[in-house]
Design a protein around this motif. Structure first.
Motif: not given
Length: 362
Positions: A204-214
């Motif tokens: 019903d719901f699909v979520n893709l994500g990417v985070g970058y921390d520097v």
């Protein structure tokens, strides 16, 4: 009946005496040294005989109680009201069962401070397995869209913060399966909701994500696709692309801004047809001293509807915080929310916040 611990300890003393005598060492030692050796041997045997169920485990009992008192003005009525800024109580536990592998369980529930003070609905309830190859969880959890994007502008003491994201974006998702991998400064997240036959393709719901921390910089991107329902039947989908940038300067100044583009797609003819909306949330925080901080925010929501039924709004808020202790907060907030087609909202709020976190390790 004798106490089991007494019987157990007595048997171990006898065992330790036998072992010591068998080694032929007791006769050569002074009495004080023999007693000390026996005590050390008993402690060793107790540890071996009664392993703790919390071995290689961590348990945390935590909570945040956040009552508020608000003066509300919606241009037609003025009221005072005791409210709640998302109080919650939770427990989280994890146990290592192999090198680099841990089982994790978490449950978190809201506390209805605004009314009876009862425990409310679950915010999170899941079990996960974490390994060197990532973490997989099943149950009600935070989606990537919040964890990697919205959380960085969600710095205000209000149940509707972030104010634009709040209108129709995900905070928690039930029937959720997630995957998370942190490597080389990147955080990769994916999640899908499986809610029986309510979805079009099984998810019903699909979520893709990417985070970058520097250093002090955070960047995040996320994509959401979700079935839209009409009378219990799938009639299209909503697709959202969002991003955030957040940075903390050396003087303590914090700046963050998030934006989402949302497409409403329909298979059948509906009143407003296909449309495009958006959310914008910005946040600023600056420490005035060790105990005082000021926060400012501007937000804008657009639903893509071009007639009088549109819920479009924008606004700003400003907050002064006093933090006498790390886990105690008092705040004064002014919120101004301006609708295109509805009465404007204004509120002045005084709120308290008390956090606690009790930890056990074994």
């Amino acid at each position: 009946m004798k106490n089991h611990n007494t019987v157990f300890r007595t048997s171990m003393i006898a065992t330790a005496l036998a072992l010591t005598a068998t080694n032929g060492y007791a006769a050569e030692q002074p009495l004080a040294e023999q007693v000390e050796a026996l005590n050390q041997r008993i402690a060793q045997l107790e540890t071996q005989a009664a392993p703790s169920q919390f071995k290689n485990s961590e348990v945390s009992l935590y909570g945040s109680i956040r009552p508020t008192l608000s003066y509300l003005d919606d241009s037609t009525d003025e009221t005072w009201d005791v409210r709640d800024a998302l109080s919650r109580v939770g427990i989280k536990a994890s146990t290592e069962f192999a090198d680099g592998w841990r089982a994790i369980a978490q449950g978190e529930w809201s506390v209805d401070i605004a009314n009876s003070g009862n425990f409310g609905k679950a915010r999170q309830a899941y079990v996960a397995i974490a390994s060197p190859y990532g973490q997989v969880g099943i149950g009600k959890q935070r989606p990537a869209q919040y964890s990697l994007i919205a959380e960085y502008v969600d710095i205000f003491n209000h149940g509707n913060s972030p104010y634009a994201y709040d209108h129709e974006s995900p905070f928690f998702v039930d029937n959720f399966v997630t995957y998370k991998l942190v490597t080389g400064g990147f955080t990769w997240m994916a999640g899908a909701q499986f809610d029986g036959d309510k979805g079009d393709t099984g998810a019903d719901f699909v979520n893709l994500g990417v985070g970058y921390d520097v250093g002090a910089l955070h960047l995040g991107l996320g994509y959401v696709t979700q079935d839209s329902l009409e009378n219990g039947q799938v009639n299209g989908d909503n697709q959202t692309m969002g991003g955030v940038v957040a940075y903390t300067f050396d003087n303590g100044l914090y700046l963050a801004a998030s934006y989402q583009d949302k497409q409403y797609n329909f298979d059948n003819q509906v009143q407003h047809g296909d449309r495009s909306g958006s959310t914008l949330d910005t946040a600023l925080a600056y420490p005035l001293s060790n105990e005082y901080k000021i926060k400012l925010g501007y937000f804008q929501f657009k639903d893509g509807i071009e007639d009088i039924s549109s819920m479009d709004y924008d606004g700003f808020n400003t907050t002064l915080e006093w933090n006498p202790l790390a886990n105690v907060r008092v705040h004064l907030e002014y919120l101004d929310k301006n609708y295109d087609n509805l009465n404007d909202d204004r509120a002045v709020t005084v709120g308290f916040r008390y956090d606690f976190n009790l930890n056990w390790k074994g």
